[in-house]
Design a protein around this motif. Structure first.
Motif, short mmCIF file in Angstrom:
data_model
loop_
_atom_site.label_atom_id
_atom_site.label_comp_id
_atom_site.label_asym_id
_atom_site.label_seq_id
_atom_site.Cartn_x
_atom_site.Cartn_y
_atom_site.Cartn_z
N SER A 27 0.79 -1.19 -0.08
CA SER A 27 -0.03 0.12 -0.02
C SER A 27 0.76 1.36 0.00
N GLY A 28 2.14 1.15 -0.35
CA GLY A 28 3.17 2.23 -0.47
C GLY A 28 3.69 2.82 0.86
N ALA A 29 4.03 4.00 0.92
CA ALA A 29 4.82 4.59 1.90
C ALA A 29 3.82 4.55 3.19
N LEU A 30 4.78 4.35 4.38
CA LEU A 30 3.89 4.60 5.72
C LEU A 30 3.94 6.08 6.04
N LYS A 31 3.02 6.55 6.60
CA LYS A 31 2.95 7.97 6.96
C LYS A 31 2.42 8.18 8.34
N VAL A 84 -2.60 2.69 13.20
CA VAL A 84 -2.18 2.58 14.64
C VAL A 84 -1.97 4.17 14.98
N GLY A 85 -1.96 4.30 16.07
CA GLY A 85 -1.68 5.40 17.02
C GLY A 85 -2.37 5.63 18.41
N TRP A 86 -2.62 7.03 18.55
CA TRP A 86 -3.74 7.22 19.96
C TRP A 86 -4.28 8.38 19.77
N VAL A 87 -5.26 8.60 20.75
CA VAL A 87 -6.46 9.74 20.94
C VAL A 87 -6.34 10.17 22.23
N LYS A 88 -6.70 11.32 22.54
CA LYS A 88 -7.02 11.91 23.81
C LYS A 88 -7.87 13.22 23.67
N GLN A 99 -2.58 11.14 17.10
CA GLN A 99 -1.36 10.73 16.16
C GLN A 99 -1.91 9.45 15.25
N VAL A 100 -2.05 9.49 14.16
CA VAL A 100 -2.39 8.22 13.32
C VAL A 100 -1.16 7.93 12.52
N GLN A 101 -0.80 6.62 12.35
CA GLN A 101 0.15 6.12 11.53
C GLN A 101 -0.34 5.00 10.71
N LYS A 131 8.96 2.98 9.83
CA LYS A 131 8.03 1.89 10.32
C LYS A 131 7.30 2.35 11.36
N LEU A 132 6.29 1.78 11.73
CA LEU A 132 5.22 2.04 13.10
C LEU A 132 5.74 2.23 14.00
#
Length: 105
Positions: free
Chosen positions: A8-12, A43-47, A57-59, A95-96
């Motif tokens: 799916s291409g590059a990780l952002k 992946v990531g987090w929410v607050k 943040q979303v990755q 990488k994630l």
């Protein structure tokens, strides 16, 4: 690089902050955000912040991060009202940094 990343291409990675009626019963809420992130496979987090915004943040693969950005700026939970969403520090990553999506308190 994992097969998923290659396919799916590059990780952002991108940081976000959502403004509007986005907390509490009527809000975008951490729970809805976490659920959507898991559905999309990012992946990531929410607050929830003390200023009444939702931040995090979303990755993930670029297409999935873009889908999450769209959800954060246009959709949200059924009863939220999104006034605006700020995205910052958007970059390609090797990488994630996270293994899942979590709520921070």
């Amino acid at each position: 690089m994992s097969a998923l990343a290659k396919a799916s291409g590059a990780l952002k990675s991108v940081d976000y902050e959502v403004f509007g009626r986005v907390q509490g019963k009527a809000g975008l809420g951490a729970a809805y955000t976490e659920e959507e992130a898991r559905k999309l496979g990012v992946v990531g987090w929410v607050k929830n912040t003390s200023q009444g915004t939702v931040t995090g943040q979303v990755q993930g693969p670029e297409d999935k991060v873009n889908a999450m950005k769209s959800w954060l700026s246009k959709v949200g939970s059924p009863s939220s009202r999104i006034d605006r969403t700020n995205f910052s520090n958007e970059k390609e990553i090797p990488k994630l940094d996270f293994s899942g999506f979590s709520t921070r308190y």
